[in-house]
Structure formats: structure tokens, C-alpha cells
Motif scaffolding. Structure first.
Motif, short mmCIF file in Angstrom:
data_model
loop_
_atom_site.label_atom_id
_atom_site.label_comp_id
_atom_site.label_asym_id
_atom_site.label_seq_id
_atom_site.Cartn_x
_atom_site.Cartn_y
_atom_site.Cartn_z
N THR A 48 0.84 -1.18 0.00
CA THR A 48 0.00 0.00 0.00
C THR A 48 0.89 1.24 0.00
O THR A 48 2.07 1.17 0.33
CB THR A 48 -0.93 0.03 1.23
OG1 THR A 48 -0.15 0.00 2.42
CG2 THR A 48 -1.90 -1.14 1.22
N ARG A 49 0.30 2.36 -0.37
CA ARG A 49 1.05 3.62 -0.37
C ARG A 49 1.09 4.23 1.03
O ARG A 49 1.90 5.11 1.29
CB ARG A 49 0.43 4.61 -1.34
CG ARG A 49 0.53 4.20 -2.79
CD ARG A 49 1.96 4.18 -3.29
NE ARG A 49 1.95 4.03 -4.75
CZ ARG A 49 3.03 4.03 -5.49
NH1 ARG A 49 4.22 4.16 -4.95
NH2 ARG A 49 2.93 3.88 -6.79
N GLU A 50 0.23 3.77 1.91
CA GLU A 50 0.20 4.25 3.29
C GLU A 50 0.75 3.17 4.20
O GLU A 50 0.47 1.99 4.01
CB GLU A 50 -1.22 4.57 3.73
CG GLU A 50 -1.88 5.68 2.97
CD GLU A 50 -3.30 5.93 3.47
OE1 GLU A 50 -3.51 5.93 4.70
OE2 GLU A 50 -4.18 6.10 2.62
N ALA A 51 1.49 3.57 5.22
CA ALA A 51 2.06 2.60 6.16
C ALA A 51 0.97 1.84 6.91
O ALA A 51 1.11 0.65 7.16
CB ALA A 51 2.99 3.30 7.16
N ARG A 52 -0.11 2.52 7.23
CA ARG A 52 -1.21 1.89 7.95
C ARG A 52 -2.53 2.24 7.29
O ARG A 52 -3.20 3.20 7.68
CB ARG A 52 -1.19 2.30 9.41
CG ARG A 52 0.00 1.73 10.16
CD ARG A 52 -0.02 2.13 11.59
NE ARG A 52 -0.11 3.59 11.66
CZ ARG A 52 0.28 4.32 12.68
NH1 ARG A 52 0.75 3.74 13.73
NH2 ARG A 52 0.17 5.62 12.67
N PRO A 53 -2.93 1.48 6.29
CA PRO A 53 -4.20 1.78 5.62
C PRO A 53 -5.38 1.54 6.57
O PRO A 53 -5.27 0.79 7.55
CB PRO A 53 -4.23 0.81 4.44
CG PRO A 53 -3.29 -0.28 4.80
CD PRO A 53 -2.26 0.31 5.72
N ALA A 54 -6.49 2.16 6.25
CA ALA A 54 -7.72 2.02 7.05
C ALA A 54 -8.15 0.56 7.11
O ALA A 54 -7.86 -0.24 6.21
CB ALA A 54 -8.82 2.88 6.44
#
Length: 190
Positions: A157-163
Motif C-alpha cells: 500500500t502507499r500508506e504505512a497503515r491503511p484504514a
């Protein structure tokens, strides 16, 4: 005839050395674990590499030897002038604040794959690792990566902690691709 023998021996020695290097490289990347998908699908759609490059965070993976005890895993891809892609994989050993472990390699595109299949090398000039972008978001916010044996799998993912709803949707997509989701190991990030 005696003048030909040394060059034949040199050619044979070079061929043997190249063959040994290929074999060692293949063994180093050869999956030792169980397959999580006996029927790995072909990539779902082409990849726009100009949008794919950049930083990815590993959300989850199938456990493997070269990422043992790795947390806070990232993969950075950068296009090169020669058409190859620089690959920098980083992690923290043992904990999200553990010592860094970085490996650098390069990848080349497999012709005719819609840029969704690459060959990767971390061990010199031989491209022995398969990297298949099995699926990705239209906006390139997530990617599911595997290879033909079904023993390796990564959710990026592009975010370290996706929703939480994104995480759940990605696990469902992995299951829809035929993968055993019970084998997924969640990667911790700060």
C-alpha cells in the motif's frame, strides 16, 4: 590442435562458472515454504510503471527466509534511463525500531506482459526472481504482488497503515485470487 585445447577449456570453465552462478541464484530465490496458491493467476491488468514507481509499504506477506524478523518493510522503485528499475527493499530487524536492513537490486520488464511481470535481481547480473503485479488499484494506492509458484505473496500500500476497511478489502481480493489468507503475516509499522 594443441592450441585449441586451452581456449576450449577456458570456454568450458566460463560456461561452468556461469551455470553455477545461475544455479546458486535460483537456489537462493527458490521458495522453500508451502504454496498458498496452486493456481496462481496471470496479472489482472497492465501496469503503468510511471505510476507504479515510488514508495510502497508492505501491509502483509507470506513469510519467507529473506524477510525473517522484518517489520516496517518498504519497497522503493525508481525508473532508470536504461529501461530497468532500481529496487530498494528496507526493513527493521526484530521490531519497528530495530536496526535497518537494506537490499538493493534491479528489475527488468518481461516483454509482452503489459509491464505487469518483471524479473528481479539482487545477486548480480542474473535476473532469477519473478515479480508479478497480480492486481492493483486504478489509482495505484495498493498492489498485490506474487510469482508463479504461489509461495510468495505481498500486499503493498502507499500508506504505512491503511484504514481497516481497505485492509479487509485487500485480504478479500487476495482470497478471490485463490490465495490462502491464513498464511498472511501482517507487517507492523510505526
Amino acid at each position: 590442435m594443441s592450441n585449441c585445447r586451452p581456449s576450449v577449456l577456458r570456454v568450458s570453465a566460463i560456461t561452468l562458472a556461469i551455470g553455477a552462478a545461475c544455479l546458486l541464484g535460483a537456489c537462493a530465490l527458490s521458495p522453500a515454504g508451502k504454496s498458498g496458491n496452486a493456481r496462481v493467476p496471470q496479472p489482472a491488468k497492465p501496469v503503468d510503471l510511471t505510476r507504479y514507481v515510488g514508495r510502497w509499504y508492505e501491509m502483509a506477506r507470506y513469510e519467507n527466509g529473506f524477510e525473517r524478523n522484518c517489520e516496517a518493510v518498504t519497497a522503493d522503485y525508481a525508473a532508470r534511463d536504461d529501461g530497468l528499475i532500481d529496487v530498494t527493499n528496507s526493513c527493521r530487524k526484530g521490531d519497528v525500531n530495530g536496526p535497518p536492513d537494506v537490499s538493493q537490486g534491479r528489475a527488468k520488464i518481461v516483454a509482452g506482459s503489459g509491464d505487469a511481470k518483471l524479473k528481479v535481481s539482487f545477486f548480480g547480473p542474473f535476473y532469477v526472481g519473478n515479480y508479478w503485479v497480480l492486481d492493483h488499484a486504478d489509482d495505484y494506492s495498493w498492489s498485490i504482488v506474487g510469482e508463479p509458484s504461489g509461495r510468495f505473496l505481498w500486499i503493498l500500500t502507499r500508506e504505512a497503515r491503511p484504514a481497516a476497511n481497505v485492509r479487509q478489502a485487500l485480504i478479500e481480493r487476495v482470497a478471490a485470487l485463490g490465495y490462502d489468507t491464513s498464511m498472511l503475516r501482517t507487517t507492523r509499522h510505526e
